[in-house]
Design a protein around this motif. Structure first.
Motif, short mmCIF file in Angstrom:
data_model
loop_
_atom_site.label_atom_id
_atom_site.label_comp_id
_atom_site.label_asym_id
_atom_site.label_seq_id
_atom_site.Cartn_x
_atom_site.Cartn_y
_atom_site.Cartn_z
N GLU A 17 70.75 -22.11 -66.17
CA GLU A 17 69.53 -21.38 -65.68
C GLU A 17 68.19 -21.92 -65.88
O GLU A 17 67.39 -21.56 -64.77
CB GLU A 17 69.39 -20.20 -66.64
N PRO A 18 67.71 -22.78 -66.58
CA PRO A 18 66.51 -23.44 -66.61
C PRO A 18 66.20 -24.42 -65.37
O PRO A 18 65.22 -24.56 -64.53
CB PRO A 18 66.43 -24.28 -67.84
N MET A 19 67.43 -25.02 -64.78
CA MET A 19 67.46 -25.87 -63.86
C MET A 19 67.15 -25.16 -62.41
O MET A 19 66.54 -25.41 -61.76
CB MET A 19 68.86 -26.61 -63.73
N ARG A 20 67.82 -23.97 -62.51
CA ARG A 20 67.74 -23.03 -61.29
C ARG A 20 66.36 -22.52 -60.94
O ARG A 20 65.63 -22.37 -60.10
CB ARG A 20 68.68 -21.97 -61.37
N ARG A 21 65.52 -22.25 -62.09
CA ARG A 21 64.08 -22.00 -62.25
C ARG A 21 63.55 -23.05 -61.86
O ARG A 21 62.40 -22.96 -61.13
CB ARG A 21 63.59 -21.27 -63.57
N LEU A 22 63.57 -24.11 -62.40
CA LEU A 22 62.86 -25.42 -61.92
C LEU A 22 62.86 -25.54 -60.56
O LEU A 22 61.74 -25.89 -59.97
CB LEU A 22 63.46 -26.52 -62.87
N TRP A 23 64.09 -25.61 -60.06
CA TRP A 23 64.17 -25.83 -58.34
C TRP A 23 63.39 -24.80 -57.62
O TRP A 23 62.69 -24.89 -56.73
CB TRP A 23 65.56 -26.09 -58.00
N ALA A 24 63.66 -23.38 -58.38
CA ALA A 24 63.10 -22.38 -57.53
C ALA A 24 61.41 -22.33 -57.59
O ALA A 24 60.67 -22.15 -56.44
CB ALA A 24 63.55 -21.09 -57.96
N GLU A 25 60.98 -22.72 -58.83
CA GLU A 25 59.60 -22.52 -58.99
C GLU A 25 58.78 -23.75 -58.54
O GLU A 25 57.50 -23.76 -58.37
CB GLU A 25 59.22 -22.25 -60.75
N GLN A 26 59.26 -25.06 -58.44
CA GLN A 26 58.60 -26.23 -58.19
C GLN A 26 59.27 -26.73 -56.84
O GLN A 26 59.94 -27.68 -56.71
CB GLN A 26 58.78 -27.12 -59.13
#
Length: 745
Positions: A686-695
């Protein structure tokens, strides 16, 4: 519309590059220096401590000659390979002693002339010197591009008579490398004497024998003048230092020192006699040692003294386009140099370049503290050896610490699933090591002074870069990973400045190239090439993040500067690096602008590759003025011989790449990074998906690194090294961003 205009501009630039490549670019060979007679004195085991020793008989030659260190590394680490390389104009390999005989001498197989006839069908004329192993030596080097006997063949085809005299024999072993160096492909030197007649009995000499200088004088005076059909190229071998070294195992230190001093005194007498017999306005005298001295305490020292006196120039330093470093030449340069002296064209297979003399000034070598050529050249040697001895420990230590850091950070981030402030600082410091080695060259305690000095000044430079980058990053990006973006911009600026100065810092950096291995002497090597590409990719992420709408223009400037200077023959001069960079940067830039991948980008990348390659070859041939670098030489060789040389180079590069992938610590760093990244994606999805989505800017950098890794490995013979040094910048940005992401709610 903007994208269309950029594409049109890109197509126009590439079209210009292709048009330039079609111009008639091959310049004529440089005119010869009208040398009447050239004499090469071959002294195996001559060292720099011998050259600068207080021997009065040597001083006259030392003060009046131009000096350099010559890299005598052959295709393999044998004496005969060094001699063959000198005569081939390209790296050659062989095993066994350097054997040659007078035609009438008796060998273990019979009379030397009969042995040569039996093996090759070549009949040796009376008075000739023969190399019976020449057919076997040629066969051993069939796939290396050059070939033994090239120097002898070149001179013979031009009608230039050759001669050889002397040997370095010890009891029970024939050592006659000068004849091996000078023989043509038939295994012949037209005239000379390499037999025991060139030696005399002397009770206090090693093995009771030394070079008979009186016999040499008689032989020399019997030679017809060059204008009367006499030899215009003469090789003389003085083996007294070689005999002294091999005999020293059975003597006391005092006796060994006395015997060496006596051998140096006789060498001075030999050089003085030749100087008095030659006309410095028309003749050339060369002194070289094809065999490095083992008893120096300097491991793997392949740099030996090389000097030129007479027509080629006065006192100073010798340099060649092969090295672009005053005070340093290669063994492969001898053949093209001799060819230029006689107004001949070296064979296209020769990888060396004609050497020339530059004034022995502080500016010429970039080394303060001396003004004469011999002292400056020795300092170039000592620095090169010191850097080469220290660089493996420092680089392996850096990569090992980085490897442990990647593994530890991956495990810690997965296990804790929370931000770890130390991760960002640790990777910022480790990423600063690469550019820090460049900055350390200008410190008051330069890296060649010793291991402690090297560690201290590199660590100090890295810490300086860390604090400066962290300060800038905190004010511009206002987040911890901003320090790495600032560091990447600084690293790109440092490498740009160094490329504009033709690698003046790189040559003395631990992360630069090795003058002893001789794989590269100038420009930007694969280690710094990887750092540069990685820094540009990370800086691109930072620019796009800070200025989402205009950051791509800064990224375009960084990318174009990197590709242009890597491609520039007088700057980075790195064909594989420039073409790999354009393959990585073109799709990355288009992705940054559009934020989506288009398969048409592959076409633009391929067109960029062709354009940069064509431009590099064109500029190299034009600016080389008849003596292009390895890039231009390969293009000319392909033009003359078809694709076979290209296939040979490609196979060799793939073989080396596979060996490096199997054996080096660089591969382990890549593997551990991939494993740590996979762990984070599997256990913290989940944190990795947010990382790619937000940056989205981070996605651009990851896309560029994937392309760059493939490109540098495919296009460079040590591409895995470049991929790993590129990772030292990219991994720091990745783990820093992941650590920050885990801290978000």
């Amino acid at each position: 519309m903007r994208i269309r205009l950029r594409r049109v501009a890109l197509a126009g630039w590439l079209g210009l590059a292709l048009a330039l490549s079609l111009l008639p670019a091959a310049a004529a060979a440089a005119p010869g220096n009208a040398v009447r007679r050239a004499v090469v004195v071959v002294v195996p085991d001559l060292s720099w401590s011998d050259v600068t020793a207080p021997v009065p008989s040597l001083r006259n030659f030392t003060n009046r000659a131009a000096w350099a260190s010559v890299n005598v590394r052959g295709g393999n680490a044998t004496r005969v390979a060094s001699y063959l390389t000198l005569g081939a104009g390209a790296q050659a390999e062989a095993t066994g002693p350097p054997e040659a005989y007078d035609a009438a001498e008796v060998t273990p197989e019979g009379v030397a002339a009969s042995v040569l006839l039996r093996r090759t069908g070549v009949e040796a004329p009376a008075g000739a010197v023969v190399v019976p192993r020449m057919a076997a030596l040629e066969r051993a080097n069939a796939n290396l591009g050059g070939g033994p006997g090239a120097l002898g063949d070149l001179l013979r085809s031009a009608g230039i008579q050759t001669a050889v005299w002397g040997n370095a024999d010890i009891p029970g072993q024939v050592e006659r490398g000068a004849a091996v160096m000078l023989a043509d492909r038939r295994g012949l030197v037209a005239m000379g004497d390499v037999s025991e007649r060139t030696l005399r009995m002397r009770a206090d000499a090693p093995y009771g024998i030394d070079t008979d200088l009186d016999e040499l004088r008689r032989w020399w005076r019997s030679l017809p003048a060059p204008d009367a059909g006499g030899p215009r190229f003469v090789a003389i071998e003085d083996g007294d230092l070689w005999r002294q070294r091999s005999y020293a195992a059975w003597t006391t230190d005092a006796v060994a020192a006395a015997q060496r001093a006596a051998a140096l005194h006789r060498l001075g007498d030999l050089l003085a006699f030749l100087m008095s017999s030659l006309d410095p306005s028309r003749d050339a005298l060369v002194l070289l040692s094809p065999v490095p001295r083992e008893a120096t305490g300097l491991a793997q020292d392949t740099l030996t003294p090389f000097a030129v006196w007479g027509r080629p120039g006065g006192p100073g330093l010798v340099v060649s386009p092969s090295t672009r470093r005053p005070g340093l030449v290669t063994a492969s340069d001898l053949l093209p140099t001799v060819a230029a002296w006689f107004g001949l064209t070296a064979p296209v297979e020769a990888t060396g370049r004609p050497a020339y003399v530059v004034p022995a000034s502080v500016a010429a070598a970039g080394i303060p503290g001396a003004s004469d050529g011999a002292t400056l050249a020795r300092q170039v040697h000592d620095r090169s050896v010191a850097i080469d001895r220290l660089r493996p420990e420092l680089i392996k230590g850096w990569i090992l610490v980085y490897l442990v850091a990647v593994a530890t950070a991956g495990i810690a981030l997965v296990a804790g699933r929370r931000p770890l402030r130390w991760v960002g600082w640790l990777f910022l410091l480790l990423a600063a090591f690469g550019p820090g080695t460049l900055l350390a060259v200008g410190s008051p305690w330069p890296p060649w002074r010793g291991l402690a000095s090297g560690v201290a000044d590199t660590a100090g430079a890295a810490l300086l870069l860390v604090f400066l980058s962290a300060w800038v990053g905190a004010r511009v990006w206002r987040r911890p990973v901003g320090g790495l973006y600032a560091l990447s911009l600084v690293a790109a600026a440092l490498l740009t400045a160094d490329a504009l100065r033709a690698g003046a810092w790189t040559r003395w950096s631990y992360l630069g190239y090795s003058a002893l291995s001789g794989a590269r002497f100038y420009g930007i090597g694969n280690e710094f090439m990887g750092v540069w590409i990685g820094a540009v990719l990370v800086a691109t992420v930072g620019l796009l993040e800070r200025w989402p709408r205009r950051g791509h223009w800064g990224a375009l400037l960084l990318m174009a500067t990197c590709v242009g200077l890597l491609a520039w023959p007088g700057g980075g001069a790195n064909f594989g690096g420039a073409t790999a960079a354009v393959l990585a940067f073109v799709p990355t830039y288009l992705y940054a602008v559009r934020r989506r991948i288009d398969w048409l980008d592959l076409f633009w990348a391929a067109l960029g590759f062709v354009g940069v390659a064509a431009l590099m070859v064109t500029l190299d041939i034009i600016l080389g003025r008849g003596h292009p670098s390895h890039v231009g030489r390969l293009a000319l060789e392909v033009w003359h011989a078809g694709p076979a040389p290209l296939v040979r180079i490609a196979v060799g590069k793939l073989a080396m790449e596979w060996r490096l992938i199997q054996l080096t610590i660089w591969t382990k760093l890549l593997a551990v990074f991939l494993a740590s990244s996979a762990m984070l994606m599997l256990w913290s999805p989940e944190p990795m998906r947010r990382l790619w989505a937000e940056q989205p800017a981070l996605r651009v950098g990851a896309f560029g690194y994937a392309l760059g890794t493939f490109a540098v490995i495919a296009l460079n013979d040590s591409g895995v090294v470049a991929a790993a040094t590129m990772l030292t910048m990219v991994a720091a940005a990745f783990f820093g961003s992941v650590s920050e992401q885990l801290g978000k709610p």
